[in-house]
Scaffold this active site. Sequence first.
Site, PDB file in Angstrom:
ATOM      1  N   GLY A 143      15.604  -5.117 -18.964  1.00 53.64           N
ATOM      2  CA  GLY A 143      15.788  -3.769 -18.505  1.00 53.64           C
ATOM      3  C   GLY A 143      14.363  -2.980 -18.051  1.00 53.64           C
ATOM      4  O   GLY A 143      13.214  -3.885 -18.405  1.00 53.64           O
ATOM      5  N   GLY A 157      12.830   1.087 -17.793  1.00 54.83           N
ATOM      6  CA  GLY A 157      13.078   2.516 -17.757  1.00 54.83           C
ATOM      7  C   GLY A 157      11.910   3.097 -17.599  1.00 54.83           C
ATOM      8  O   GLY A 157      10.734   2.610 -17.273  1.00 54.83           O
ATOM      9  N   PHE A 208       9.636   4.602 -19.817  1.00 52.58           N
ATOM     10  CA  PHE A 208       8.364   4.052 -20.624  1.00 52.58           C
ATOM     11  C   PHE A 208       7.792   2.927 -20.171  1.00 52.58           C
ATOM     12  O   PHE A 208       6.787   2.701 -20.355  1.00 52.58           O
ATOM     13  CB  PHE A 208       9.144   3.793 -22.193  1.00 52.58           C
ATOM     14  CG  PHE A 208       9.822   2.529 -22.041  1.00 52.58           C
ATOM     15  CD1 PHE A 208       9.233   1.242 -22.272  1.00 52.58           C
ATOM     16  CD2 PHE A 208      11.075   2.685 -21.880  1.00 52.58           C
ATOM     17  CE1 PHE A 208      10.128   0.202 -22.362  1.00 52.58           C
ATOM     18  CE2 PHE A 208      12.090   1.613 -21.956  1.00 52.58           C
ATOM     19  CZ  PHE A 208      11.464   0.288 -22.105  1.00 52.58           C
ATOM     20  N   VAL A 268      11.044  -4.229 -20.215  1.00 50.70           N
ATOM     21  CA  VAL A 268      11.417  -5.156 -21.230  1.00 50.70           C
ATOM     22  C   VAL A 268      11.993  -6.365 -20.653  1.00 50.70           C
ATOM     23  O   VAL A 268      12.819  -6.358 -19.820  1.00 50.70           O
ATOM     24  CB  VAL A 268      12.670  -4.698 -22.028  1.00 50.70           C
ATOM     25  CG1 VAL A 268      12.908  -5.535 -23.228  1.00 50.70           C
ATOM     26  CG2 VAL A 268      12.155  -3.324 -22.563  1.00 50.70           C
ATOM     27  N   LYS A 315       8.181  -5.799 -24.876  1.00 52.54           N
ATOM     28  CA  LYS A 315       8.132  -4.202 -24.389  1.00 52.54           C
ATOM     29  C   LYS A 315       6.869  -3.788 -23.772  1.00 52.54           C
ATOM     30  O   LYS A 315       5.931  -4.054 -24.897  1.00 52.54           O
ATOM     31  CB  LYS A 315       8.635  -3.430 -25.624  1.00 52.54           C
ATOM     32  CG  LYS A 315       9.108  -2.100 -24.993  1.00 52.54           C
ATOM     33  CD  LYS A 315       9.529  -1.304 -26.206  1.00 52.54           C
ATOM     34  CE  LYS A 315      10.253   0.146 -25.876  1.00 52.54           C
ATOM     35  NZ  LYS A 315      10.816   0.908 -27.009  1.00 52.54           N
ATOM     36  N   ASP A 334      14.659  10.627 -32.694  1.00 57.16           N
ATOM     37  CA  ASP A 334      15.370  10.370 -31.401  1.00 57.16           C
ATOM     38  C   ASP A 334      16.574   9.433 -31.725  1.00 57.16           C
ATOM     39  O   ASP A 334      16.880   8.390 -30.963  1.00 57.16           O
ATOM     40  CB  ASP A 334      14.610   9.604 -30.362  1.00 57.16           C
ATOM     41  CG  ASP A 334      15.012   9.887 -29.106  1.00 57.16           C
ATOM     42  OD1 ASP A 334      15.867  10.844 -28.800  1.00 57.16           O
ATOM     43  OD2 ASP A 334      14.736   8.980 -28.018  1.00 57.16           O
TER      44      ASP A 334
END
Length: 360
Positions: free
Chosen positions: A10, A12, A14, A17, A36, A131
Site C-alpha cells: 500500500g 499513503g 507518509f 509499504v 515501511k 492515534d
Amino acid sequence: MDWVRGEAVGHGSFGKVNFAIPKFHSTHLFPPMVVKSSAASSSATLINEKLILDDLNCCPYIIRCFGHSYTYEKGEKLYNVLLEYASGGALSDKLKNSGDRKLPEIEIRKYTRELLKGLHYIHKSGYVHCDIKLPNILLGEDGQVKIADFGLAKRAESIKYDKLRCELRGTPLYMSPEMVTAGEQDTPADIWALGCVIAEMAAGVPVWGYSDLTQLLMKIGVGDELPEFPMKLSEEGKDFLEKCFVKDPRKRWTAEMLLKHPFVADQDDTVTLNDERCYSSTPSTSPRCPFDFPDWVSDDSAESSATCQITSLPSPAIQELLNFSGGSLSTSPAERLRGLMNELRQSEWSDVDEDWVRIR
C-alpha cells in the site's frame, strides 16, 4: 539483515509499504515482513515509530519491528523500517467488507480485550499511542489484534512538560475532549479513542457525524454531548462505553481497570456492573474503579484546565489563540477551538486513509 523490496502492499501520505524479502537467507527462518519507507529528509515520524516499537517489542498485541536501514533508490535516500506483516489486514477493512458493515458482538468483545491488553502494555511502558483508530488496528494471520502506526506516539512523561502547548495529535473523529480543548493527550485519550473504535465496530459508522471540521471539534470539546451508543450493543457493552466516554479524563477508566469489566473479562476477573468494588488478585495503589479516585473539586473556569505556557516558538494556531486572548490563553474552549481551525484546514484529518491502494 539484507533485504530486497518486493511488491507493494500500500501507499499513503507518509510514504510507502512493500513486502521485504530477505537476501541470502532462507525465507523459512524469518516471518513475513513489510518495509515501511519514507524520504530520509522527512523521516522524523518513522524514526519515532521505530524507536518506540523497539521498546514495545515484547507484546504480542503490538506490531513487531525487525530493524531499520537507509537505502538509495532512484537517486533518493530512503529511511526504511522492517515490520511484521499482518496478513489479516486492518480492522477498518474487515468492518468495510462485513455483510452489514457491522461486526458481531462476540468479535467486538474479542478485539476489545486484545486491544486493552496492548494498550495496557503501552501505557505501563510509559507511552501514549495518540492515534488509536480502526485503520491502525491490524489483524495477524490467526486474527489476533496487532496495534500499529506509532508515528504520533510519545512518552507520557514528556506530555507532563509540554502537554500545554495546545498541540493537536491524531484523527479528529477519535479525539478526546481534553485533547481538542487543551491539547492534553495522556493515556486517558487512548481510552476515549478505544470507545470510538468499539462503537464504530458495533454501529458500522463513526461515532460522530462528520460534515464540518469546525462543528465536529466544537461538538467534541464544548458542552456535555457524548457519542451515541449503538442500539444493538448489549447492556454490558453500553456500560463499558460509559467508562470510556467520561468527559473528565481524571474519572475515565484506565486500560487496567477496563480489563476487569464484564464486557471483556474472564469470569474470574469480572466486576459486577454498578459494583463499587473492583477486585484484583494483587494489591495496587492505582485506582481500580471510579469510586477509588480521590476527592476532587471541579473548576468551572477554563483557565484551570487549558491555560498554556508557551515554552517554544508558537505555531500559527497557538499564535492565533494568543491574538484572541490579547497575549494570554485564558479564553474559553470555544475560542481556542476557533483559533485552531486555520492550522487544521492545512492538514489531512480524514479518519480513513482514502488514498491507500492495497494490493493482495
